[in-house]
Design a protein around this motif. Structure first.
Motif, PDB file in Angstrom:
ATOM      1  N   ARG A 256       0.817  -0.963  -0.062  1.00  0.00           N
ATOM      2  CA  ARG A 256       0.222  -0.589   0.048  1.00  0.00           C
ATOM      3  C   ARG A 256       0.745   1.243   0.184  1.00  0.00           C
ATOM      4  O   ARG A 256       0.619   2.219  -0.642  1.00  0.00           O
ATOM      5  N   MET A 257       2.151   1.543   0.967  1.00  0.00           N
ATOM      6  CA  MET A 257       3.192   2.524   0.738  1.00  0.00           C
ATOM      7  C   MET A 257       3.633   2.221  -0.376  1.00  0.00           C
ATOM      8  O   MET A 257       3.472   3.898  -0.861  1.00  0.00           O
ATOM      9  N   MET A 258       3.395   2.077  -1.466  1.00  0.00           N
ATOM     10  CA  MET A 258       4.158   1.936  -2.628  1.00  0.00           C
ATOM     11  C   MET A 258       3.113   1.846  -2.933  1.00  0.00           C
ATOM     12  O   MET A 258       3.360   3.193  -4.423  1.00  0.00           O
ATOM     13  N   ALA A 259       1.615   2.071  -3.646  1.00  0.00           N
ATOM     14  CA  ALA A 259       1.222   2.610  -4.215  1.00  0.00           C
ATOM     15  C   ALA A 259       0.153   3.817  -4.247  1.00  0.00           C
ATOM     16  O   ALA A 259       0.245   4.521  -5.166  1.00  0.00           O
ATOM     17  N   ASP A 260       0.762   4.297  -2.527  1.00  0.00           N
ATOM     18  CA  ASP A 260       0.690   5.222  -2.569  1.00  0.00           C
ATOM     19  C   ASP A 260       1.955   6.650  -2.836  1.00  0.00           C
ATOM     20  O   ASP A 260       1.168   7.638  -3.168  1.00  0.00           O
ATOM     21  N   ARG A 261       2.906   5.746  -2.897  1.00  0.00           N
ATOM     22  CA  ARG A 261       4.038   6.516  -3.534  1.00  0.00           C
ATOM     23  C   ARG A 261       4.322   6.962  -4.770  1.00  0.00           C
ATOM     24  O   ARG A 261       3.725   8.280  -5.067  1.00  0.00           O
ATOM     25  N   LEU A 262       3.450   6.208  -6.339  1.00  0.00           N
ATOM     26  CA  LEU A 262       2.864   6.082  -7.302  1.00  0.00           C
ATOM     27  C   LEU A 262       2.433   6.631  -7.879  1.00  0.00           C
ATOM     28  O   LEU A 262       1.918   7.260  -8.106  1.00  0.00           O
ATOM     29  N   GLU A 263       1.022   6.952  -6.719  1.00  0.00           N
ATOM     30  CA  GLU A 263      -0.158   7.528  -7.492  1.00  0.00           C
ATOM     31  C   GLU A 263       0.406   9.185  -6.751  1.00  0.00           C
ATOM     32  O   GLU A 263      -0.319   9.889  -7.247  1.00  0.00           O
TER      33      GLU A 263
ATOM     34  N   ARG B 249      -4.794  -3.962  -5.809  1.00  0.00           N
ATOM     35  CA  ARG B 249      -5.989  -5.362  -5.903  1.00  0.00           C
ATOM     36  C   ARG B 249      -5.309  -6.089  -5.443  1.00  0.00           C
ATOM     37  O   ARG B 249      -5.697  -7.055  -5.065  1.00  0.00           O
ATOM     38  N   ALA B 250      -3.715  -6.424  -6.694  1.00  0.00           N
ATOM     39  CA  ALA B 250      -2.868  -7.279  -6.009  1.00  0.00           C
ATOM     40  C   ALA B 250      -3.043  -7.354  -4.021  1.00  0.00           C
ATOM     41  O   ALA B 250      -2.825  -8.298  -3.718  1.00  0.00           O
ATOM     42  N   VAL B 251      -2.364  -6.079  -3.709  1.00  0.00           N
ATOM     43  CA  VAL B 251      -2.503  -6.443  -1.974  1.00  0.00           C
ATOM     44  C   VAL B 251      -3.956  -6.850  -1.567  1.00  0.00           C
ATOM     45  O   VAL B 251      -3.617  -6.972  -0.306  1.00  0.00           O
ATOM     46  N   ARG B 252      -4.978  -6.340  -2.043  1.00  0.00           N
ATOM     47  CA  ARG B 252      -6.711  -6.847  -1.760  1.00  0.00           C
ATOM     48  C   ARG B 252      -6.309  -8.319  -1.909  1.00  0.00           C
ATOM     49  O   ARG B 252      -7.149  -9.024  -0.882  1.00  0.00           O
ATOM     50  N   LEU B 253      -5.531  -8.558  -3.169  1.00  0.00           N
ATOM     51  CA  LEU B 253      -5.655 -10.524  -3.294  1.00  0.00           C
ATOM     52  C   LEU B 253      -5.016 -11.231  -2.119  1.00  0.00           C
ATOM     53  O   LEU B 253      -5.121 -12.068  -1.211  1.00  0.00           O
ATOM     54  N   SER B 254      -4.300 -10.979  -2.139  1.00  0.00           N
ATOM     55  CA  SER B 254      -2.776 -10.874  -0.997  1.00  0.00           C
ATOM     56  C   SER B 254      -3.576 -11.433   0.173  1.00  0.00           C
ATOM     57  O   SER B 254      -3.553 -12.170   0.725  1.00  0.00           O
ATOM     58  N   GLU B 255      -4.116 -10.324   0.993  1.00  0.00           N
ATOM     59  CA  GLU B 255      -5.144 -10.410   2.405  1.00  0.00           C
ATOM     60  C   GLU B 255      -6.064 -11.190   2.255  1.00  0.00           C
ATOM     61  O   GLU B 255      -5.838 -12.348   3.182  1.00  0.00           O
ATOM     62  N   LEU B 256      -6.991 -11.625   1.122  1.00  0.00           N
ATOM     63  CA  LEU B 256      -7.693 -12.257   0.505  1.00  0.00           C
ATOM     64  C   LEU B 256      -6.939 -13.851   0.876  1.00  0.00           C
ATOM     65  O   LEU B 256      -7.520 -14.954   1.476  1.00  0.00           O
ATOM     66  N   VAL B 257      -6.133 -14.127   0.411  1.00  0.00           N
ATOM     67  CA  VAL B 257      -5.780 -15.699   0.282  1.00  0.00           C
ATOM     68  C   VAL B 257      -4.987 -16.138   1.617  1.00  0.00           C
ATOM     69  O   VAL B 257      -5.174 -16.336   1.767  1.00  0.00           O
ATOM     70  N   GLN B 258      -4.562 -14.656   2.546  1.00  0.00           N
ATOM     71  CA  GLN B 258      -3.931 -14.993   3.774  1.00  0.00           C
ATOM     72  C   GLN B 258      -4.880 -15.397   4.403  1.00  0.00           C
ATOM     73  O   GLN B 258      -4.396 -16.730   5.627  1.00  0.00           O
ATOM     74  N   TYR B 259      -5.922 -14.181   4.859  1.00  0.00           N
ATOM     75  CA  TYR B 259      -7.653 -15.551   5.749  1.00  0.00           C
ATOM     76  C   TYR B 259      -7.680 -16.954   5.105  1.00  0.00           C
ATOM     77  O   TYR B 259      -8.024 -17.539   5.878  1.00  0.00           O
ATOM     78  N   ALA B 260      -8.117 -16.995   3.902  1.00  0.00           N
ATOM     79  CA  ALA B 260      -8.334 -18.396   3.727  1.00  0.00           C
ATOM     80  C   ALA B 260      -6.813 -19.219   4.013  1.00  0.00           C
ATOM     81  O   ALA B 260      -7.990 -20.292   4.230  1.00  0.00           O
ATOM     82  N   ALA B 261      -6.128 -18.880   3.659  1.00  0.00           N
ATOM     83  CA  ALA B 261      -5.064 -20.189   4.448  1.00  0.00           C
ATOM     84  C   ALA B 261      -4.845 -20.329   5.438  1.00  0.00           C
ATOM     85  O   ALA B 261      -5.532 -21.686   6.140  1.00  0.00           O
ATOM     86  N   VAL B 262      -5.469 -19.198   6.566  1.00  0.00           N
ATOM     87  CA  VAL B 262      -4.778 -19.380   8.466  1.00  0.00           C
ATOM     88  C   VAL B 262      -6.666 -20.115   8.452  1.00  0.00           C
ATOM     89  O   VAL B 262      -5.941 -21.364   9.381  1.00  0.00           O
TER      90      VAL B 262
ATOM     91  N   ALA C 179       0.121  -4.706 -19.201  1.00  0.00           N
ATOM     92  CA  ALA C 179       0.763  -4.365 -18.373  1.00  0.00           C
ATOM     93  C   ALA C 179       0.026  -4.239 -16.684  1.00  0.00           C
ATOM     94  O   ALA C 179      -0.473  -2.896 -16.854  1.00  0.00           O
ATOM     95  N   PRO C 180       0.666  -4.353 -15.322  1.00  0.00           N
ATOM     96  CA  PRO C 180      -0.084  -4.167 -14.639  1.00  0.00           C
ATOM     97  C   PRO C 180       0.065  -2.285 -14.224  1.00  0.00           C
ATOM     98  O   PRO C 180       1.220  -2.090 -14.744  1.00  0.00           O
ATOM     99  N   ALA C 181      -0.707  -1.647 -13.815  1.00  0.00           N
ATOM    100  CA  ALA C 181      -0.092  -0.384 -13.005  1.00  0.00           C
ATOM    101  C   ALA C 181      -1.003   0.041 -12.106  1.00  0.00           C
ATOM    102  O   ALA C 181      -1.106  -1.052 -11.180  1.00  0.00           O
ATOM    103  N   VAL C 182      -0.904   0.901 -11.843  1.00  0.00           N
ATOM    104  CA  VAL C 182      -0.798   1.774  -9.973  1.00  0.00           C
ATOM    105  C   VAL C 182      -2.070   0.454  -9.188  1.00  0.00           C
ATOM    106  O   VAL C 182      -2.271   0.169  -8.021  1.00  0.00           O
ATOM    107  N   GLY C 183      -3.029   0.739  -9.386  1.00  0.00           N
ATOM    108  CA  GLY C 183      -3.949   0.124  -9.626  1.00  0.00           C
ATOM    109  C   GLY C 183      -4.525  -1.183  -9.366  1.00  0.00           C
ATOM    110  O   GLY C 183      -5.035  -1.564  -8.510  1.00  0.00           O
ATOM    111  N   ASP C 184      -3.612  -1.365  -9.939  1.00  0.00           N
ATOM    112  CA  ASP C 184      -3.529  -2.884 -10.085  1.00  0.00           C
ATOM    113  C   ASP C 184      -2.959  -3.677  -8.869  1.00  0.00           C
ATOM    114  O   ASP C 184      -3.393  -4.726  -8.147  1.00  0.00           O
ATOM    115  N   LEU C 185      -1.786  -2.866  -8.891  1.00  0.00           N
ATOM    116  CA  LEU C 185      -1.047  -3.410  -7.584  1.00  0.00           C
ATOM    117  C   LEU C 185      -2.033  -3.021  -6.160  1.00  0.00           C
ATOM    118  O   LEU C 185      -1.827  -3.923  -5.422  1.00  0.00           O
TER     119      LEU C 185
END
Length: 318
Positions: free
Chosen positions: A96-103, A281-294, A273-279
């Motif tokens: 998220r910090m990376m997305a903020d700085r890029l935006e 979404r990737a963070v959100r995807l990561s968090e969802l996968v983590q919840y599913a994993a636990v 190619a991915p843009a900042v908005g996709d980044l």
């Protein structure tokens, strides 16, 4: 409390602590292990595979032995070990910090942040290049920092949690194909590949499961995985990056610039190619996968304990 149930409880508690507090800013045990490994390397290093095997066995074996002692304490040591080895919240925060700085158009700050995610040359990357590098790193590290330790914890408790993190840390330290580590780091790289075979594929399946929550389709995830993953030089990173590309509808790979040189990575996915908005979404995807994993790990832990008990019973009868 049954051992499998206490393991499941410890995994859930440790995950909750990681989500609430993240990694400790000072005195992190993994950093301490890294310092110990670096000190031992000054003694064990030699430019051949045997020395690397000894280095790996001593460090990983010691950590697993410590885990075997600690596992007798029930859910509390499992929770503490889980918090110690997980890095999911820190991964998402950095994304998220990376997305903020890029935006904000602050490429200098974004480039300063990139080394905390991956080893690419930030000075060679523009906004889209930084977004792609961060996205690929988040996809890969979702498996390494969250899914894999949870899976190993479910299967083997505290020894699995600590042992996996030791293996993964050593790979990050010496598992390179450069002049110094081509031979000495061979064992670290191979053991890490083996330790991540099942977790990477579990990550791919969980990515397909939660893909609709980020605008993707499970079928697209599975097709992209089947079509593209094998083209990646890593047997595990290819799976998780291809799955993420399919879920997000983007194209990963291509020219990849490291400080040691340029690699032409195979393309994964068939979108833009991915843009900042996709980044984001990737963070959100990561968090969802983590919840599913636990959740998956909490279900698997009691089943794994029953299986271990049956195996021990058969061995005793034999």
């Amino acid at each position: 409390m049954h051992r499998g149930v206490s393991t499941a409880a410890g995994l859930l508690i440790g995950f909750a602590i990681d989500r609430a507090a993240g990694d400790p800013r000072r005195g992190h045990p993994v950093a301490g292990f890294g310092m110990l490994a670096a000190s031992l390397e000054s003694v064990t290093y030699a430019d051949h595979r045997r020395a690397g095997v000894v280095h790996e066995l001593v460090l990983v074996g010691s950590v697993i032995g410590l885990g075997a002692v600690l596992r007798r304490g029930g859910a509390i040591p499992v929770a503490a070990a889980t918090w110690t080895v997980l890095g999911g919240r820190s991964l998402a925060r950095t994304g998220r910090m990376m997305a903020d700085r890029l935006e904000a158009g602050d490429l200098t700050a974004a480039r300063e942040l990139l080394p905390s995610l991956c080893g690419r040359d930030p000075e060679a990357l523009d906004t889209d290049g930084l977004a792609r590098a961060a996205l690929e790193s988040i996809a890969e590290n979702t498996s390494d920092a969250a899914v894999a330790p949870l899976l190993w914890g479910a299967v083997a408790g505290v020894p699995g949690l600590l042992g996996y993190r030791a293996v993964n840390t050593l790979d990050a330290m010496i598992g390179y194909r450069n002049q110094r580590y081509r031979h000495f780091g061979w064992a670290a790289a191979r053991v890490d590949d083996m330790a991540n075979l099942l977790p990477a594929r579990m990550t791919g399946l969980l990515t397909a499961l939660v893909a609709p929550l980020v605008g993707g389709r499970p079928g697209t995830v599975l097709r992209t995985w089947r079509r593209d993953a094998h083209r990646h030089p890593s047997p595990n990173a290819g799976v998780v990056e291809a799955a993420a590309a399919g879920a997000l509808g983007v194209r990963l790979g291509g020219r990849t610039e490291y400080r040691h040189g340029v690699e032409q990575r195979p393309e994964l996915g068939r979108g833009p190619a991915p843009a900042v908005g996709d980044l984001r979404r990737a963070v959100r995807l990561s968090e969802l996968v983590q919840y599913a994993a636990v959740i998956s790990a909490a279900v698997l832990a009691p089943l794994s304990a029953v299986l271990w008990d049956r195996m021990r019973g058969r061995s005793a009868r034999g």
